[in-house]
Design a protein around this motif. Sequence first.
Motif, PDB file in Angstrom:
ATOM      1  N   ARG A 137      63.861  62.797 -33.559  1.00 56.27           N
ATOM      2  CA  ARG A 137      64.058  61.492 -34.191  1.00 56.27           C
ATOM      3  C   ARG A 137      62.723  60.783 -34.412  1.00 56.27           C
ATOM      4  NH1 ARG A 137      68.635  57.969 -31.694  1.00 56.27           N
ATOM      5  NH2 ARG A 137      68.362  56.989 -33.709  1.00 56.27           N
ATOM      6  N   LEU A 138      61.835  60.812 -33.401  1.00 54.23           N
ATOM      7  CA  LEU A 138      60.517  60.201 -33.585  1.00 54.23           C
ATOM      8  C   LEU A 138      59.718  60.970 -34.634  1.00 54.23           C
ATOM      9  CD1 LEU A 138      58.339  58.182 -32.929  1.00 54.23           C
ATOM     10  CD2 LEU A 138      57.700  59.573 -30.941  1.00 54.23           C
ATOM     11  N   ALA A 139      59.884  62.289 -34.657  1.00 56.69           N
ATOM     12  CA  ALA A 139      59.215  63.099 -35.677  1.00 56.69           C
ATOM     13  C   ALA A 139      59.639  62.654 -37.077  1.00 56.69           C
ATOM     14  CB  ALA A 139      59.530  64.579 -35.471  1.00 56.69           C
ATOM     15  N   LYS A 140      60.943  62.406 -37.268  1.00 55.98           N
ATOM     16  CA  LYS A 140      61.430  61.941 -38.570  1.00 55.98           C
ATOM     17  C   LYS A 140      60.828  60.590 -38.935  1.00 55.98           C
ATOM     18  CE  LYS A 140      65.976  64.172 -38.812  1.00 55.98           C
ATOM     19  NZ  LYS A 140      67.418  63.941 -38.988  1.00 55.98           N
ATOM     20  N   ILE A 141      60.732  59.704 -37.956  1.00 58.06           N
ATOM     21  CA  ILE A 141      60.159  58.388 -38.215  1.00 58.06           C
ATOM     22  C   ILE A 141      58.726  58.526 -38.722  1.00 58.06           C
ATOM     23  CG2 ILE A 141      59.355  56.258 -37.095  1.00 58.06           C
ATOM     24  CD1 ILE A 141      61.830  56.463 -35.263  1.00 58.06           C
ATOM     25  N   LEU A 142      57.926  59.359 -38.055  1.00 56.12           N
ATOM     26  CA  LEU A 142      56.531  59.537 -38.458  1.00 56.12           C
ATOM     27  C   LEU A 142      56.434  60.158 -39.850  1.00 56.12           C
ATOM     28  CD1 LEU A 142      55.052  60.792 -35.059  1.00 56.12           C
ATOM     29  CD2 LEU A 142      54.647  58.576 -36.146  1.00 56.12           C
ATOM     30  N   ILE A 143      57.282  61.136 -40.132  1.00 51.75           N
ATOM     31  CA  ILE A 143      57.273  61.764 -41.459  1.00 51.75           C
ATOM     32  C   ILE A 143      57.614  60.746 -42.533  1.00 51.75           C
ATOM     33  CG2 ILE A 143      58.392  63.487 -42.920  1.00 51.75           C
ATOM     34  CD1 ILE A 143      58.866  65.097 -40.260  1.00 51.75           C
ATOM     35  N   ASN A 144      58.645  59.939 -42.293  1.00 49.26           N
ATOM     36  CA  ASN A 144      59.028  58.919 -43.275  1.00 49.26           C
ATOM     37  C   ASN A 144      57.913  57.898 -43.478  1.00 49.26           C
ATOM     38  OD1 ASN A 144      61.528  60.081 -43.733  1.00 49.26           O
ATOM     39  ND2 ASN A 144      62.574  58.822 -42.227  1.00 49.26           N
ATOM     40  N   LEU A 145      57.234  57.510 -42.399  1.00 47.65           N
ATOM     41  CA  LEU A 145      56.144  56.548 -42.511  1.00 47.65           C
ATOM     42  C   LEU A 145      54.955  57.134 -43.271  1.00 47.65           C
ATOM     43  CD1 LEU A 145      56.203  54.908 -38.962  1.00 47.65           C
ATOM     44  CD2 LEU A 145      56.833  53.834 -41.130  1.00 47.65           C
ATOM     45  N   SER A 146      54.785  58.444 -43.228  1.00 45.40           N
ATOM     46  CA  SER A 146      53.695  59.090 -43.970  1.00 45.40           C
ATOM     47  C   SER A 146      53.936  59.056 -45.471  1.00 45.40           C
ATOM     48  CB  SER A 146      53.527  60.543 -43.517  1.00 45.40           C
ATOM     49  OG  SER A 146      54.526  61.377 -44.099  1.00 45.40           O
TER      50      SER A 146
END
Length: 322
Positions: A137-146
């Motif tokens: 879930r945190l990985a998805k957040i970082l990807i979306n923020l990128s």
Amino acid sequence: EKDIKLDIQEFGGVLRLGKILFKGNLGNFKRFLEKEEVVPADKFKWSLFGNFPDVEDWLIDKFKKERKKAMIRRGSKGIKNQGGEFLPLGNAEFQLFCFFQTEILFGLVEQDYDYADSKKRDMQKPVRREELAISPRLAKILINLSQVKPGQRLLDCFCGVGVILQEALIKGIDVIGVDVDKEAIAGAKENINWLTQNYKVYRDYQLYNKDSAQINVSFDGVATESSLGELVKSKQSNDDAQRILANFERQIIGVLRNLKQLKKNDTKIAITFPYIRDNCVDFERICRETGLEIYDLRDIKFPIKEFREDQFISREIFVFEW
């Protein structure tokens, strides 16, 4: 309020998506409940979550007056958000929500996040590093923020065993993973092979056992969990915390300088920094010495603190641009 095509599985920090049926003050809300049909069924199980009191009792009375066989499911299972609020995960056909911000927001849930699939990728992948891993879930957040889109190339310059790489591949993004730990790179390769077999994901990936301060690769954006420092099993003194953060700053400045010279246009770096006992990285110094700027993302103010109560070293999420 509007009909927007969203897939909750694309998000990382969103628990539910729903349609707002009412927005307004208390008097109008009571009139809305008296007149409008909330659940389009005569026999159903329902649950409610939110922060506005008394609504559950109002709904019970409403369904009785309408002679609906409405069985409430409060749900003993749930999760706590970082503010400590318990969010029940009721097993019900209809989930309702009611929140009070500047006004009352009431509506019907349309999508739930799929915890089971996310947990499968986290727990069943062949190589895990419990102390060093981040959640899907945190990985998805970082990807979306990128802001890297499907078909583009994402760089994770501290990739570990590849959690961020896996989530990006599932989203249709090509990936580059870099790590100085040879065993981590071998684990990332094994995990990506497992992902390919189990999720039929066939995107391009490249893995490098190198120092990210010295890599020379092409990318469209960065999402990465930087090394949060040495593993600790007890609270750190302020002096120890400052020492750990000073070492971190020296290492990360070299990496960020290199990334900036590799990519000249409007690129985003979504990255985590360590946060120890109210001591944080001097991000103003990092901006000054790298030429990067903190990204201005509408109502979101960086850094975002992400932590658990039992953690001695937590993280802050930044997005840089240049």
